[in-house]
Design a protein around this motif. Structure first.
Motif, PDB file in Angstrom:
ATOM      1  N   ARG A  23      86.633   8.293  61.775  1.00  0.00           N
ATOM      2  CA  ARG A  23      85.281   7.834  62.094  1.00  0.00           C
ATOM      3  C   ARG A  23      84.287   8.977  61.999  1.00  0.00           C
ATOM      4  O   ARG A  23      84.571  10.098  62.429  1.00  0.00           O
TER       5      ARG A  23
ATOM      6  N   LEU B 127      81.032  10.243  63.609  1.00  0.00           N
ATOM      7  CA  LEU B 127      80.381  10.002  64.887  1.00  0.00           C
ATOM      8  C   LEU B 127      78.900  10.351  64.823  1.00  0.00           C
ATOM      9  O   LEU B 127      78.497  11.242  64.069  1.00  0.00           O
TER      10      LEU B 127
ATOM     11  N   LEU C 210      90.795   5.915  65.446  1.00  0.00           N
ATOM     12  CA  LEU C 210      90.443   7.066  66.275  1.00  0.00           C
ATOM     13  C   LEU C 210      90.576   8.369  65.483  1.00  0.00           C
ATOM     14  O   LEU C 210      91.338   8.457  64.523  1.00  0.00           O
ATOM     15  N   ASN C 211      89.842   9.369  65.913  1.00  0.00           N
ATOM     16  CA  ASN C 211      90.042  10.727  65.423  1.00  0.00           C
ATOM     17  C   ASN C 211      91.028  11.403  66.378  1.00  0.00           C
ATOM     18  O   ASN C 211      90.785  11.473  67.592  1.00  0.00           O
TER      19      ASN C 211
ATOM     20  N   SER D 236      84.218   6.563  71.185  1.00  0.00           N
ATOM     21  CA  SER D 236      84.207   6.633  69.719  1.00  0.00           C
ATOM     22  C   SER D 236      83.478   5.453  69.091  1.00  0.00           C
ATOM     23  O   SER D 236      82.917   5.579  67.992  1.00  0.00           O
TER      24      SER D 236
END
Length: 426
Positions: free
Chosen positions: A118, A120, A302-303, A386
């Motif tokens: 993602r 951000l 997710l990261n 997130s």
């Protein structure tokens, strides 16, 4: 050794190969017809072997009881039976052996991979979990001390629904990989918890103890391991993989600012994976657990990063362990959301989990693997921080089927807001 040729065997409950000579030290009953057929004891560990054990204990930051063990061994060899029970207690507290790969890690984990899924928004516009959840009226943690205790929390509305969606998502994934679902108890005998490698006594214990001596389980790994205690499986059944959803109870506390809110709490829900396998299978099983966890969090978008943990982070039972840390953008920190460990035969020896080898019928101790598919509070932190989108939270694609296709979490208007009210005596 005392007169009469008394031989002492110690039931050592640790995986370390260096201590296996102690397994054959035991008291031989005099004038017993079977005594003549008993195998001769192997020699006790040499000073060099005890030195290596001590290096392992120190590297793992475990309590160093090797000087006491050395003294007790000498006393037992000299025939001092009073020291036998104390030696047993000290041996039980030794940690597992450590994978050779980890010997030069020092005290820092090795980052094996980093996964970025993602992009951000700027940090200036990001909020942390508690601020987001309160703004959406989906969470309560303040002013609960009088009736639920410190480190308690409520999830309400769509956030409670999201928790259940995560559980169902994880269960669907792991059962699709051959894990069988078991519903487990949360109250366990002290012996089961300690056999899994967690101490129940002492000032630093994380275990809640009940008045009757039993304990609240800190993870369903313990109940799953206890389910197979004192059983002999067939090699054809292995690897045997099971999973469970349970509440986990931890007495641990933290005053660190970065661990505030629901990051570290006294009870939470977790989906656990557990496997029983042979020695030859255990390394491959650990890699399978790791890959399942990586795929779970990859599909959540997710990261995160994958870490190979050093000896000082293995606890007592693990031979090797991987951690997964998610980036929590509102907190601007990496936070652990999952781990998986190969405990080799450390737990199996203590619990009597064995299997019959198909080639020759020999009965051997199994190996055990455990891993976290989802630990709800921290995963909620990572997801909300997130996926924040202004005054709403985007729901990851893979969770929408478990939330009736819902795409956004918005402010909860059905449950009234809670505010602290002071009662003034008139």
């Amino acid at each position: 050794m005392s007169q009469g040729g008394a031989l002492i065997k110690m039931k050592l409950l640790t995986n370390s190969r260096l201590l296996r000579p102690l397994l054959l030290l035991r008291r031989q009953r005099s004038h017993d017809a079977k005594a003549a057929q008993a195998p001769k004891p192997r020699p006790v560990p040499t000073s060099a072997q005890l030195d290596e054990l001590e290096r392992n204990v120190i590297a793992r930051h475990h309590r160093n009881n090797l000087p006491l063990i050395r003294s007790l061994i000498q006393g037992v060899k000299a025939g001092d039976q009073d020291q036998l029970r104390q030696l047993q207690v000290e041996l039980e507290q030794l940690p597992n052996a450590t994978h050779p790969r980890l010997q030069d890690y020092g005290e820092q984990p090795r980052e094996l991979a980093q996964y970025v899924h993602r992009q951000l928004p700027p940090q200036s516009s990001l909020k942390e979990f508690s601020e987001l959840a309160r703004a959406l009226n989906l969470y309560r943690m303040d002013h609960l001390g009088n009736y639920t205790g410190h480190k308690s929390y409520y999830l309400t509305g769509q956030l409670a629904t999201l928790e259940q969606a995560i559980i169902q998502y994880a269960l669907q994934a792991v059962t699709g990989q051959g894990f069988k679902l078991i519903s487990v108890p949360d109250i366990l005998p002290r012996e089961v918890i300690e056999s899994c490698g967690m101490r129940t006594d002492g000032e630093r214990t994380q275990v809640y103890k009940l008045d009757n001596g039993e304990c609240l389980s800190g993870t369903s790994e313990m109940a799953l391991a206890g389910f197979f205690a004192n059983k002999v499986l067939q090699e054809e059944q292995l690897p045997l993989k099971v999973t469970a959803v349970s509440r986990c109870y931890r007495a641990e506390t933290s005053g660190l600012q970065e661990e505030k809110g629901i990051y570290r709490v006294h009870q939470f829900t977790k989906v656990e994976m557990f496997a029983i396998c042979t020695e030859e299978q255990s390394e491959a099983e650990l890699e399978e657990f790791k890959n399942i966890e990586v795929d779970l969090f990859r599909r959540l978008g997710l990261n995160f990063r994958l870490l190979d943990m050093p000896p000082c982070e293995l606890g007592a039972p693990a031979y090797q362990k991987y951690d997964i840390e998610a980036w929590m953008p509102g907190r601007q920190m990496w936070g652990e959301i999952s781990s998986c460990s190969n405990c080799t035969d450390y737990q199996a020896r203590r619990l009597g989990i064995k299997y019959r080898r198909s080639s020759d019928g020999q009965i051997l101790h199994a190996h055990t693997i455990n891993g976290t598919a989802t630990a709800i509070p921290r995963l909620l932190i990572a997801l909300l921080e997130s996926y924040q989108r202004g005054d709403a939270i985007e729901i990851p694609d893979v969770l929408r089927p478990f939330m009736d296709g819902q795409e956004l979490i918005t402010r909860n208007k059905r449950i009234p807001e809670t505010k602290l009210v002071k009662f003034i005596k008139v």
